[in-house]
Design a protein around this motif. Structure first.
Motif, PDB file in Angstrom:
ATOM      1  N   GLY A   3     -27.610  20.749  15.688  1.00  0.00           N
ATOM      2  CA  GLY A   3     -27.789  21.871  14.741  1.00  0.00           C
ATOM      3  C   GLY A   3     -27.811  23.182  15.263  1.00  0.00           C
ATOM      4  N   CYS A   4     -28.623  23.429  16.097  1.00  0.00           N
ATOM      5  CA  CYS A   4     -28.575  24.813  16.635  1.00  0.00           C
ATOM      6  C   CYS A   4     -27.289  25.534  17.184  1.00  0.00           C
ATOM      7  N   ILE A   5     -26.436  24.459  17.831  1.00  0.00           N
ATOM      8  CA  ILE A   5     -25.122  24.968  18.483  1.00  0.00           C
ATOM      9  C   ILE A   5     -23.994  25.222  17.316  1.00  0.00           C
ATOM     10  N   MET A   6     -24.376  24.233  16.249  1.00  0.00           N
ATOM     11  CA  MET A   6     -23.293  24.497  15.139  1.00  0.00           C
ATOM     12  C   MET A   6     -23.460  25.699  14.283  1.00  0.00           C
ATOM     13  N   LEU A   7     -25.041  26.107  14.133  1.00  0.00           N
ATOM     14  CA  LEU A   7     -25.214  27.285  13.459  1.00  0.00           C
ATOM     15  C   LEU A   7     -24.836  28.492  14.260  1.00  0.00           C
ATOM     16  N   LEU A   8     -24.943  28.538  15.875  1.00  0.00           N
ATOM     17  CA  LEU A   8     -24.522  29.590  16.489  1.00  0.00           C
ATOM     18  C   LEU A   8     -23.029  29.623  16.677  1.00  0.00           C
ATOM     19  N   LEU A   9     -22.402  28.632  16.581  1.00  0.00           N
ATOM     20  CA  LEU A   9     -20.974  28.933  16.608  1.00  0.00           C
ATOM     21  C   LEU A   9     -20.543  29.560  15.028  1.00  0.00           C
ATOM     22  N   ALA A  10     -21.200  28.895  14.116  1.00  0.00           N
ATOM     23  CA  ALA A  10     -20.823  29.608  12.767  1.00  0.00           C
ATOM     24  C   ALA A  10     -21.117  31.015  12.825  1.00  0.00           C
ATOM     25  N   ALA A  11     -22.193  31.531  13.085  1.00  0.00           N
ATOM     26  CA  ALA A  11     -22.596  32.764  13.360  1.00  0.00           C
ATOM     27  C   ALA A  11     -21.526  33.547  14.210  1.00  0.00           C
ATOM     28  N   ASN A  34     -11.058  25.114  12.880  1.00  0.00           N
ATOM     29  CA  ASN A  34     -11.700  25.900  14.133  1.00  0.00           C
ATOM     30  C   ASN A  34     -10.331  26.789  14.565  1.00  0.00           C
ATOM     31  N   PRO A  35     -10.376  28.189  14.412  1.00  0.00           N
ATOM     32  CA  PRO A  35      -9.161  28.913  14.700  1.00  0.00           C
ATOM     33  C   PRO A  35      -8.857  28.921  16.178  1.00  0.00           C
ATOM     34  N   HIS A  36     -10.177  28.648  16.892  1.00  0.00           N
ATOM     35  CA  HIS A  36      -9.880  28.672  18.440  1.00  0.00           C
ATOM     36  C   HIS A  36      -9.122  27.805  18.919  1.00  0.00           C
ATOM     37  N   VAL A  37      -8.975  26.660  18.178  1.00  0.00           N
ATOM     38  CA  VAL A  37      -7.902  25.293  18.637  1.00  0.00           C
ATOM     39  C   VAL A  37      -6.503  25.750  18.660  1.00  0.00           C
ATOM     40  N   TYR A  38      -6.263  27.033  17.457  1.00  0.00           N
ATOM     41  CA  TYR A  38      -4.913  27.303  17.561  1.00  0.00           C
ATOM     42  C   TYR A  38      -4.585  28.327  18.606  1.00  0.00           C
ATOM     43  N   LEU A  39      -5.703  29.247  18.929  1.00  0.00           N
ATOM     44  CA  LEU A  39      -5.506  29.889  20.182  1.00  0.00           C
ATOM     45  C   LEU A  39      -5.419  29.477  21.382  1.00  0.00           C
ATOM     46  N   GLY A  97     -18.666  22.322  22.237  1.00  0.00           N
ATOM     47  CA  GLY A  97     -18.011  22.527  20.980  1.00  0.00           C
ATOM     48  C   GLY A  97     -18.262  21.666  20.107  1.00  0.00           C
ATOM     49  N   ALA A  98     -17.943  21.965  18.740  1.00  0.00           N
ATOM     50  CA  ALA A  98     -18.311  21.092  17.512  1.00  0.00           C
ATOM     51  C   ALA A  98     -17.490  19.916  17.517  1.00  0.00           C
ATOM     52  N   GLN A  99     -16.316  19.912  18.142  1.00  0.00           N
ATOM     53  CA  GLN A  99     -15.552  18.785  18.037  1.00  0.00           C
ATOM     54  C   GLN A  99     -15.953  17.898  19.159  1.00  0.00           C
ATOM     55  N   ASN A 100     -16.323  18.305  20.440  1.00  0.00           N
ATOM     56  CA  ASN A 100     -16.595  17.274  21.314  1.00  0.00           C
ATOM     57  C   ASN A 100     -18.111  16.975  20.954  1.00  0.00           C
ATOM     58  N   ALA A 151     -13.417  29.691   6.595  1.00  0.00           N
ATOM     59  CA  ALA A 151     -13.729  28.344   5.958  1.00  0.00           C
ATOM     60  C   ALA A 151     -14.301  27.345   7.261  1.00  0.00           C
ATOM     61  N   GLY A 152     -14.256  27.570   8.412  1.00  0.00           N
ATOM     62  CA  GLY A 152     -14.611  26.925   9.522  1.00  0.00           C
ATOM     63  C   GLY A 152     -16.152  27.410   9.732  1.00  0.00           C
ATOM     64  N   THR A 153     -16.593  28.754   9.408  1.00  0.00           N
ATOM     65  CA  THR A 153     -18.017  29.219   9.174  1.00  0.00           C
ATOM     66  C   THR A 153     -18.673  28.437   8.198  1.00  0.00           C
ATOM     67  N   LEU A 154     -18.227  28.252   7.121  1.00  0.00           N
ATOM     68  CA  LEU A 154     -18.893  27.386   6.011  1.00  0.00           C
ATOM     69  C   LEU A 154     -19.143  26.127   6.613  1.00  0.00           C
ATOM     70  N   PHE A 155     -18.256  25.543   7.048  1.00  0.00           N
ATOM     71  CA  PHE A 155     -18.356  23.849   7.442  1.00  0.00           C
ATOM     72  C   PHE A 155     -19.423  24.081   8.523  1.00  0.00           C
ATOM     73  N   LEU A 156     -19.113  24.767   9.556  1.00  0.00           N
ATOM     74  CA  LEU A 156     -20.272  24.620  10.692  1.00  0.00           C
ATOM     75  C   LEU A 156     -21.501  24.877  10.407  1.00  0.00           C
ATOM     76  N   ALA A 157     -21.548  25.746   9.551  1.00  0.00           N
ATOM     77  CA  ALA A 157     -23.029  25.968   8.998  1.00  0.00           C
ATOM     78  C   ALA A 157     -23.665  24.892   8.252  1.00  0.00           C
ATOM     79  N   TRP A 158     -22.721  24.294   6.981  1.00  0.00           N
ATOM     80  CA  TRP A 158     -23.174  22.937   6.362  1.00  0.00           C
ATOM     81  C   TRP A 158     -23.735  22.089   7.419  1.00  0.00           C
ATOM     82  N   TYR A 159     -22.871  21.595   8.179  1.00  0.00           N
ATOM     83  CA  TYR A 159     -22.979  20.694   9.443  1.00  0.00           C
ATOM     84  C   TYR A 159     -24.283  20.856  10.262  1.00  0.00           C
TER      85      TYR A 159
END
Length: 213
Positions: free
Chosen positions: A194-202, A128-133, A23-26, A78-86
């Motif tokens: 980069g590829c994983i972040m963009l995939l997670l953002a999508a 990351n909304p999944h962290v709340y789930l 995941g992004a955090q890891n 908000a998470g989508t925008l941040f992940l795409a930027w990173y």
């Protein structure tokens, strides 16, 4: 003693099964560990954040989140925008490293200030909304299988798994240092991130759209 140990182990096992995933955090913690930069504060922030969220879930905050579905959608966008930027920034780093390899000079990845590192991992964690789930809703629901007096031990076990994982990821990354002594390894890592972040953002954007519709 055994009556306290069982809920602790149950919380530990459930938390470990949820947190050990790409995941992004890891990935950010791993990268900081490879750079040997601000590892302690980053690991501590991740562990404390999970402990706080797990405690909130066990305390019943999941009911509040279910009652406000728009909150999850806002975090997702908000998470989508941040992940795409990173993700874009990581791909840019990979491209810059490829250009550097054309010369005889190669410098290690740029260091970042402590404040920026903590702010970045905070965004990966709290946007990351999944962290709340996982921590609030799922852990909170799972804790209801335990008697009320034993739920703090369940939460303590879950939080312990989080601290242990992030510490192992951050400080264990240095074992890979011989590999990352080569410029090509950093380029591949940034390309992968980069590829994983963009995939997670999508995926996050798609889930938020489905939730809105």
């Amino acid at each position: 003693m055994i009556s306290y140990l069982l809920p602790f182990c149950a919380g530990f096992a459930l938390s470990a099964s949820l947190i050990v995933a790409i995941g992004a955090q890891n990935l950010f913690v791993l990268r900081q560990g490879l750079k040997k930069e601000h590892v302690g504060p980053v690991v501590l922030f991740c562990g404390l954040s999970d402990a706080l969220l797990i405690t909130a879930g066990v305390s019943g905050m999941g009911t509040f989140l279910k009652a406000v579905p728009g909150l999850s959608t806002g975090f997702a966008l908000a998470g989508t925008l941040f992940l795409a930027w990173y993700g874009v920034k990581s791909l840019q780093r990979a491209l810059q490293q490829a250009r550097r390899q054309d010369s005889t000079i190669f410098s290690q990845p740029q260091s970042v200030p402590l404040g920026k590192a903590v702010a970045t991992v905070a965004a990966f964690t709290w946007l990351n909304p999944h962290v709340y789930l996982d921590t609030v809703l799922l852990m909170g629901t799972a804790s209801t299988t335990q008697p009320v007096p034993l739920r703090p031990f369940f939460a303590a076990g879950a939080a312990s798994a989080s601290f242990l994982w992030f510490a192992a990821l951050g400080y264990g990354a240095r074992l890979l240092q011989p590999i990352f002594a080569r410029p090509r390894a950093w380029q591949i890592l940034d390309l992968l991130i980069g590829c994983i972040m963009l995939l997670l953002a999508a995926l996050l954007f798609w889930q938020s759209i489905l939730h809105i519709s």
